[in-house]
Scaffold this active site. Structure first.
Site, mmCIF file in Angstrom:
data_model
loop_
_atom_site.group_PDB
_atom_site.id
_atom_site.type_symbol
_atom_site.label_atom_id
_atom_site.label_comp_id
_atom_site.label_asym_id
_atom_site.label_seq_id
_atom_site.Cartn_x
_atom_site.Cartn_y
_atom_site.Cartn_z
ATOM 1 C CE LYS A 1 -9.012 2.430 3.697
ATOM 2 N NZ LYS A 1 -9.287 3.842 3.443
ATOM 3 C CG HIS B 1 -1.764 1.252 1.296
ATOM 4 N ND1 HIS B 1 -2.891 1.392 0.525
ATOM 5 C CD2 HIS B 1 -1.649 2.415 1.993
ATOM 6 C CE1 HIS B 1 -3.436 2.574 0.758
ATOM 7 N NE2 HIS B 1 -2.692 3.219 1.645
ATOM 8 C CG ASP C 1 -12.107 3.375 6.426
ATOM 9 O OD1 ASP C 1 -11.560 4.109 7.274
ATOM 10 O OD2 ASP C 1 -11.916 3.485 5.203
ATOM 11 C CB SER D 1 -8.602 4.709 8.095
ATOM 12 O OG SER D 1 -9.007 4.871 6.762
ATOM 13 N NE ARG E 1 -10.507 10.021 10.517
ATOM 14 C CZ ARG E 1 -9.652 9.347 9.744
ATOM 15 N NH1 ARG E 1 -10.004 8.184 9.206
ATOM 16 N NH2 ARG E 1 -8.453 9.815 9.517
HETATM 17 N N1 URA Z 1 -6.177 7.277 3.817
HETATM 18 C C1 URA Z 1 -7.076 6.416 4.333
HETATM 19 O O1 URA Z 1 -7.390 5.406 3.747
HETATM 20 N N2 URA Z 1 -7.628 6.727 5.533
HETATM 21 C C2 URA Z 1 -7.323 7.842 6.214
HETATM 22 O O2 URA Z 1 -7.865 8.055 7.292
HETATM 23 C C3 URA Z 1 -6.391 8.725 5.648
HETATM 24 C C4 URA Z 1 -5.833 8.416 4.443
#
Ligand code: URA
Ligand code: CA
Length: 432
Positions: free
Chosen positions: A187, A82, A161, A183, A168
């Site tokens: 994923k 990632h 999320d 977050s 947020r």
């Molecule tokens: N990227 C994400 O996937 N989540 C966040 O909270 C910030 C950046």
């Protein structure tokens, strides 16, 4: 359990239990906990932080909030990579065949999404015939056979999320380390990764502006991954300029092929070797990071990585001859040179501005409905550390329309000049 008590507990800086965190995440996902309570909780986390264990539990609760991909039918350790938002980040296109050529399975699930240039899937669709609409069975079968395949993301991953991020976004709690880290990691875990390699970008154009902040985020994510039983490593890499020279879909595929031939830009090649080494090591393909890197270098030199790319394209109906003939991919009708407005050393190329320029040329999606022009984009001829005279060509842009003034303006805005030579640092830190 009452949500108000948990908000107060966090507000007082106390550690929440697994049960309490599960109560919060599942309650918010299914709608029994309202937005205003979740907002208050996010703010409490913003000020009081979370312990490593709380972060891990929060991540797992979010990962389990929706569909989870089961990759167990694929043999071997599935390592996912990632990157936290690069511009013109061609690494995935290089890493997928490169790591596969070392025998470590790459089961890549990708989205399209919004962005300066397309996602990995859009880029690959520059190859005539290539498609990602394959069944889950076919996907697993291809990874087992060829060690690499790419499929479009389906299913409802991490709804918690998505819902928390939306909140947020409007409550000033995006920039919270435990919330960002959980977050991102939720994923990756929901996508079925056994091991995870993270490329955390740092610089003016990145989410994290200083190497210290980037390192904190990287360490937080590495800790979550390891506590959750997914071996995780990270690097901190530079975003004070875009990686490589190509930004755009077809252009990045060409750049990836050049890199697989061993002729790529040195920064892109080095980053791919370092990230690839972590992937191969975690995937059990080498005894050490050094061995893994040496193995990958060999795969670039002996042509096996390139061969793997052709096999991969062909297996998903893409024309493998693009590797020898780039004109088989979409070509722009217009190219234009952009020239330096002053003389001096290039000190910074704001990646964000370059990204916006590429998008204005048609390389990315401004809205979900935008149609990408696969041929559009730009090539950076001059990078940080280069000296230019006023009037030298710094960038060539590729488009299918005449009026490229907006993109040219963004490119000029991106380039910064100075009297002193600046040595770019590509990799700030390796965290294992
Ligand atoms: N990227 C994400 O996937 N989540 C966040 O909270 C910030 C950046
Ligand atoms: Ca690039």
């Amino acid at each position: 359990m009452r949500m108000v008590d948990l908000i107060v507990k966090k507000q007082q800086g106390k550690e929440l239990t697994k049960e309490e965190i599960n109560f919060i995440i599942s309650g918010f996902t299914n709608g029994t906990i309202p937005d205003y309570q979740m907002s208050a909780f996010a703010m409490a986390v913003y000020f009081q932080d979370m312990t490593d264990n709380e972060r891990m539990e929060m991540t797992m609760a979010m990962a389990e909030s929706g569909d989870q991909i089961d990759l167990s039918a694929i043999e071997g350790i599935k390592v996912d990579k990632h990157s936290t938002g690069g511009v013109g980040d061609t690494t995935t296109l290089v890493l997928a065949p490169l790591v596969a050529s070392a025998g470590v399975p790459v089961a890549k699930m990708s989205g399209r999404g919004l962005g300066h240039t397309g996602g990995t899937i859009d880029k690959l669709e520059s190859v005539p015939g290539f498609h990602v609409e394959i069944s889950e069975e076919k996907f697993m079968e291809l990874v087992n056979k060829n060690k690499v395949a790419v499929v479009g993301q389906s299913g409802d991953l991490t709804p918690a999320d998505k819902k928390i991020y939306a909140l947020r976004d409007v409550t000033g709690t995006v920039n919270s380390l435990p919330l960002i880290a959980s977050s991102i990691m939720s994923k990756k875990i929901a996508s079925g990764a056994d091991a995870i390699v993270l490329d955390v970008k740092v610089g003016a154009g990145a989410f994290m502006k200083t190497p210290e902040d980037a390192e904190k985020l990287a360490r937080a994510m590495v800790s979550i991954g390891n506590l959750a039983g997914r071996k995780t490593m990270a690097i901190i890499s530079d975003m004070s300029q875009p990686l490589g020279r190509a930004v755009g879909n077809t252009l990045e595929v060409e750049e990836a092929i050049e890199t697989l031939k061993g002729n790529g830009p040195k920064d892109l090649e080095e980053l791919c070797l370092v990230l690839g080494a972590q992937m191969v090591y975690l995937g059990g393909g080498a005894e050490s990071l050094e061995d893994a890197k040496a193995l990958l270098k060999e795969k670039l030199t002996n042509g096996e990585a390139l061969e793997q790319f052709k096999i991969f394209l062909e297996a998903q109906d893409g024309n493998p001859n693009v590797v020898e003939d780039y004109s088989l991919m979409p070509q722009a009708s217009i190219t234009k040179d952009v020239k330096a407005t002053e003389s001096g050393y290039i000190t910074e190329i704001t990646a964000d501005d370059i990204g916006v320029a590429a998008m204005k040329l048609g390389a990315g999606r401004e809205t979900q409905e935008s149609v990408i022009d696969l041929a559009a984009g730009l090539m950076l001829h001059k990078k940080v550390d280069d000296y230019v005279e006023k009037g030298d060509v710094i960038v060539t842009l590729y488009a299918n329309f005449e009026d490229t003034a907006e993109a040219e303006k963004m490119i000029q805005q991106a380039y910064h000049y100075g009297k002193e030579k600046v040595e770019p640092v590509l990799i700030h830190k390796v965290i294992t």
